[in-house]
Design an enzyme around this catalytic site. Structure first.
Site, PDB file in Angstrom:
ATOM      1  N   ARG A 292      -0.500  -9.118  13.102  1.00  0.00           N
ATOM      2  CA  ARG A 292      -0.996  -8.072  12.209  1.00  0.00           C
ATOM      3  C   ARG A 292      -1.890  -8.676  11.119  1.00  0.00           C
ATOM      4  NH1 ARG A 292       4.287  -5.469  10.290  1.00  0.00           N
ATOM      5  NH2 ARG A 292       2.996  -3.922   9.251  1.00  0.00           N
TER       6      ARG A 292
ATOM      7  N   ARG B 130      11.758  -2.628  10.428  1.00  0.00           N
ATOM      8  CA  ARG B 130      10.786  -2.114  11.382  1.00  0.00           C
ATOM      9  C   ARG B 130      10.586  -3.090  12.530  1.00  0.00           C
ATOM     10  NH1 ARG B 130       5.677  -0.067   8.111  1.00  0.00           N
ATOM     11  NH2 ARG B 130       4.712  -1.302   9.742  1.00  0.00           N
TER      12      ARG B 130
ATOM     13  N   LYS C 154       0.842  -1.209   0.000  1.00  0.00           N
ATOM     14  CA  LYS C 154       0.000   0.000   0.000  1.00  0.00           C
ATOM     15  C   LYS C 154       0.876   1.257   0.000  1.00  0.00           C
ATOM     16  CE  LYS C 154      -2.207  -0.907   3.879  1.00  0.00           C
ATOM     17  NZ  LYS C 154      -1.575  -2.166   4.281  1.00  0.00           N
TER      18      LYS C 154
ATOM     19  N   ARG D 184      11.573  -6.719   4.145  1.00  0.00           N
ATOM     20  CA  ARG D 184      11.268  -5.300   4.026  1.00  0.00           C
ATOM     21  C   ARG D 184      12.284  -4.442   4.800  1.00  0.00           C
ATOM     22  NH1 ARG D 184       5.312  -2.815   4.803  1.00  0.00           N
ATOM     23  NH2 ARG D 184       5.551  -3.106   7.035  1.00  0.00           N
TER      24      ARG D 184
ATOM     25  N   ARG E 280      -9.102   1.201   9.133  1.00  0.00           N
ATOM     26  CA  ARG E 280      -8.776  -0.197   9.363  1.00  0.00           C
ATOM     27  C   ARG E 280      -9.876  -0.894  10.154  1.00  0.00           C
ATOM     28  NH1 ARG E 280      -2.741   0.443   8.924  1.00  0.00           N
ATOM     29  NH2 ARG E 280      -1.741  -1.528   9.350  1.00  0.00           N
TER      30      ARG E 280
END
Ligand code: AMP
Length: 210
Positions: free
Chosen positions: A167, A156, A13, A123, A88
């Protein structure tokens, strides 16, 4: 154009919102980035949000609704915006509906959980400008360094396997139902994630007709 980006964590996203920002010259508003910034500055909101974020849980709706409505009142949002990572929950979506300006399109990036798990492990994020890279699919020009601002990239804190699982569970329980919510309003468009960032961007532009 007012766009909502939907999709599980790691769907891309943020990366696609970045491409849309460049193309449409409207700001991308990422609640995740805003919260991480608040956490690093140790503001009152940051202190409240940190434990939820570290656990891979959602930050309470009232906090999110507050920061988003304040952000949307900025003059740079006058010609449109891309919402990345918000709403969300149904409560957030309903709060957004009460804002004066209507959403034009909700874009859901479709990707399997297996792919997400593989992807989030690779990531890398820029702690300064929030640009996102991936060690194989979107490597920075110089290893470990942000292309945009030269800052050293980080993994992260919430990209560890246990938190990623939380998540994803939260996404399925709380956020995925929003697809139906927006479909019933005739706003939902979907894009299948395809290999390659540029290819997915092309699919996003196509579905938006831009
Ligand atoms: P993201 O960068 O969008 O994956 O967001 C990172 C974390 O910030 C999430 O796992 C949540 O803890 C929190 N967060 C971001 N956006 C929201 C939101 N709209 N509602 C609740 N929590 C959020």
């Amino acid at each position: 154009m007012r766009i909502i980006m939907l999709g599980p964590p790691g769907a891309g996203k943020g990366t696609q919102a970045e491409a849309l920002t460049k193309k449409l010259d409207i700001p991308a508003i990422s609640t995740g980035d805003m919260l991480r910034d608040a956490v690093s500055r140790e503001t009152a909101i940051g202190l409240k949000a940190k434990s939820f974020m570290d656990a891979g849980q959602l930050v309470p709706d009232d906090i999110i609704i507050g920061i988003v409505s304040e952000r949307l009142s900025n003059p740079d949002c006058a010609n449109g915006y891309i919402l990345d990572g918000v709403p969300r929950t149904l409560v957030q979506a309903e709060a957004l509906d009460q804002q004066a300006v209507a959403i034009d399109v909700v874009l859901s990036i479709e990707i399997s959980d297996e792919e997400i798990l593989e992807r989030l492990g690779g990531r890398r994020a820029c702690p300064n400008c929030n640009a996102i890279f991936h060690i194989t699919s979107k490597p920075p020009k110089e290893e470990g360094i942000c292309d945009e601002c030269g800052t050293e990239l980080i993994i992260r804190q919430d990209d560890n396997p246990e938190t990623i699982k939380n998540r994803l569970d939260t996404y399925h329980k709380e956020t995925k139902p929003l697809k139906e919510y927006y479909e019933s309003k005739g706003l939902l468009k979907t894009v299948d994630n395809v290999p390659g960032v540029e290819e997915t961007t092309a699919a996003v532009f196509k579905v938006l007709g831009i």
